[in-house]
Design an enzyme around this catalytic site. Structure first.
Site, mmCIF file in Angstrom:
data_model
loop_
_atom_site.group_PDB
_atom_site.id
_atom_site.type_symbol
_atom_site.label_atom_id
_atom_site.label_comp_id
_atom_site.label_asym_id
_atom_site.label_seq_id
_atom_site.Cartn_x
_atom_site.Cartn_y
_atom_site.Cartn_z
ATOM 1 N N ARG A 51 0.824 -1.209 0.000
ATOM 2 C CA ARG A 51 0.000 0.000 0.000
ATOM 3 C C ARG A 51 0.860 1.263 0.000
ATOM 4 O O ARG A 51 0.540 2.267 -0.641
ATOM 5 C CB ARG A 51 -0.926 -0.030 1.216
ATOM 6 C CG ARG A 51 -1.890 1.141 1.302
ATOM 7 C CD ARG A 51 -2.954 0.850 2.369
ATOM 8 N NE ARG A 51 -3.945 1.898 2.451
ATOM 9 C CZ ARG A 51 -3.953 2.820 3.433
ATOM 10 N NH1 ARG A 51 -3.013 2.815 4.358
ATOM 11 N NH2 ARG A 51 -4.900 3.740 3.460
ATOM 12 N N HIS A 55 0.552 4.296 -2.571
ATOM 13 C CA HIS A 55 0.305 5.671 -2.147
ATOM 14 C C HIS A 55 1.464 6.592 -2.521
ATOM 15 O O HIS A 55 1.286 7.808 -2.628
ATOM 16 C CB HIS A 55 0.029 5.736 -0.640
ATOM 17 C CG HIS A 55 -1.359 5.299 -0.279
ATOM 18 N ND1 HIS A 55 -2.014 5.728 0.861
ATOM 19 C CD2 HIS A 55 -2.228 4.473 -0.917
ATOM 20 C CE1 HIS A 55 -3.231 5.180 0.903
ATOM 21 N NE2 HIS A 55 -3.374 4.413 -0.157
ATOM 22 N N ASP A 56 2.648 6.029 -2.717
ATOM 23 C CA ASP A 56 3.774 6.818 -3.206
ATOM 24 C C ASP A 56 3.583 7.126 -4.695
ATOM 25 O O ASP A 56 3.648 8.272 -5.132
ATOM 26 C CB ASP A 56 5.084 6.053 -2.990
ATOM 27 C CG ASP A 56 6.305 6.853 -3.453
ATOM 28 O OD1 ASP A 56 6.254 8.108 -3.389
ATOM 29 O OD2 ASP A 56 7.308 6.245 -3.859
ATOM 30 N N ASP A 63 8.407 8.220 -6.333
ATOM 31 C CA ASP A 63 9.604 9.022 -6.050
ATOM 32 C C ASP A 63 9.952 9.073 -4.567
ATOM 33 O O ASP A 63 10.751 9.907 -4.138
ATOM 34 C CB ASP A 63 9.391 10.445 -6.569
ATOM 35 C CG ASP A 63 8.202 11.134 -5.892
ATOM 36 O OD1 ASP A 63 7.528 10.500 -5.048
ATOM 37 O OD2 ASP A 63 7.944 12.317 -6.204
ATOM 38 N N GLU A 77 3.273 14.132 3.319
ATOM 39 C CA GLU A 77 2.073 13.430 2.838
ATOM 40 C C GLU A 77 1.509 12.493 3.911
ATOM 41 O O GLU A 77 0.410 11.956 3.771
ATOM 42 C CB GLU A 77 2.421 12.615 1.580
ATOM 43 C CG GLU A 77 2.769 13.477 0.384
ATOM 44 C CD GLU A 77 3.391 12.697 -0.781
ATOM 45 O OE1 GLU A 77 3.218 11.455 -0.832
ATOM 46 O OE2 GLU A 77 4.036 13.319 -1.636
ATOM 47 N N ASN A 83 -3.547 8.746 4.387
ATOM 48 C CA ASN A 83 -2.376 8.216 5.098
ATOM 49 C C ASN A 83 -2.422 8.360 6.615
ATOM 50 O O ASN A 83 -1.863 7.533 7.335
ATOM 51 C CB ASN A 83 -1.093 8.905 4.588
ATOM 52 C CG ASN A 83 -0.792 8.543 3.133
ATOM 53 O OD1 ASN A 83 -1.167 7.474 2.663
ATOM 54 N ND2 ASN A 83 -0.127 9.446 2.425
ATOM 55 N N HIS A 182 -6.183 -6.336 -2.058
ATOM 56 C CA HIS A 182 -7.032 -6.395 -0.859
ATOM 57 C C HIS A 182 -7.346 -7.841 -0.468
ATOM 58 O O HIS A 182 -8.186 -8.082 0.386
ATOM 59 C CB HIS A 182 -8.327 -5.592 -1.060
ATOM 60 C CG HIS A 182 -8.115 -4.112 -1.006
ATOM 61 N ND1 HIS A 182 -9.119 -3.199 -1.213
ATOM 62 C CD2 HIS A 182 -6.997 -3.382 -0.768
ATOM 63 C CE1 HIS A 182 -8.627 -1.967 -1.104
ATOM 64 N NE2 HIS A 182 -7.342 -2.051 -0.838
#
Length: 315
Positions: A51, A55-56, A63, A77, A83, A182
């Site tokens: 995850r 999310h990155d 990055d 973030e 997050n 998931h």
């Protein structure tokens, strides 16, 4: 095959699996052994690391921006809606980075460490493997607004989720395959409560949620309180990476609204759910392909960005 290159310089701005063969030949081995220890200690960590990579990548590309703490001109973030109180695994990435720095100082980026950790986590949970293209560099900035706006939310409509994927160059096949992650991991009560009590503002539960499953969920996810209570995303085989996530959707037992809409709101995604529920091998093949595609979202290469010494802050 890319042209032969000296010293791991990234030619032409694309990624390739052999990037560290000369500059840090043990890089993959190091990442793997630390991820293996972390997942052995806590099986849930596999899902958390996958995850984190997702999310990155959905914010400014893959990055390492999600790893930056706040301060010195950085608005982290980590405090965004997707997050806050839920992104985890940062300590595992710290441990990987410190081992990599010992072995080959300032050669391996945090962004690459995260991409490798996501692959290793998938394999350790029983999922497919793939060669991870490498050569990403680390950003010198983060984007809180990007994190709040670009990452699909559990209560987004199907169309909104698909649009967020398309903005990253991903399609409906990638959406359905990647949602299959998931099959492991947990979600908090707060991320699906509306389905249990008030799905569309009329005080009624979500009609697409199996009634007995909903009743079971209500016992630990009350109308108020218990926000952080954890539930398996795939109650059948919660720590095994397999296609039972898709079988659950066919039985109206997807946990999040964003899971169940894959079956109920779109013809193409419904077909894919059925195919993956029937054919685990097909799901594994597509998941690996889609992970490589996701890992290729706008990487920093060549002389862009930097190789952070510490994943939490700029050099």
């Amino acid at each position: 095959m890319p042209p032969f290159c000296f010293g791991g310089k990234n030619i032409g701005g694309y990624l390739y699996p052999q990037f560290y063969d000369y500059s840090c030949p043990k890089a993959q081995e190091i990442v793997n052994s630390i991820v293996a220890k972390a997942v052995a200690k806590e099986p849930r960590m596999a899902a958390s690391l996958i995850r984190l990579h997702f999310h990155d990548c959905f914010v400014k590309g893959c990055d390492g921006s999600i790893l930056l703490d706040g301060g010195s001109g950085i608005t982290s973030e980590k405090n965004s809606n997707p997050n806050r109180n839920s992104a985890r695994g940062f300590e595992v990435i710290d441990a990987i980075k410190s081992a990599l720095e010992k072995e080959c100082p300032q050669k391996v980026s945090c962004a690459d460490a995260l991409a490798l950790a996501a692959r290793d986590s998938t394999v350790l949970a029983g999922g497919p493997s793939w060669e991870v293209p490498l050569g990403r560099r680390d950003s010198k900035s983060a984007s809180l607004s990007g994190s709040n706006n670009n990452i699909p939310a559990p209560n987004n409509t199907f169309q909104t989720i698909l649009t967020k994927f398309k903005l990253q160059g991903l399609n409906v096949v990638d959406l359905v395959a990647l949602s299959g992650s998931h099959t492991i991991g947990n979600a908090r009560c707060t991320s699906f409560r509306q389905r249990l009590y008030n799905q569309s503002g009329n005080g009624q539960p979500d009609y697409s949620l199996h009634a007995s499953y909903a009743a079971q969920l209500r016992t630990r996810c009350p109308r108020s309180g218990g926000d952080q209570n954890l539930f398996f995303l795939d109650f059948q085989t919660p720590t095994k990476f397999d296609n039972s996530y898709f079988k659950n959707l066919l039985a109206s037992k997807g946990l999040l609204s964003s899971d169940q809409v894959l079956l109920t709101k779109n013809e193409a995604s419904m077909e894919l759910v059925k195919q993956y529920a029937e054919n685990n091998e097909l799901f594994f093949q597509q998941f690996a392909k889609s992970m490589v595609k996701m890992g290729n979202i706008s990487p920093l290469t060549g002389s862009k960005g930097e190789i952070r010494k510490n994943c939490r802050k700029m050099n």
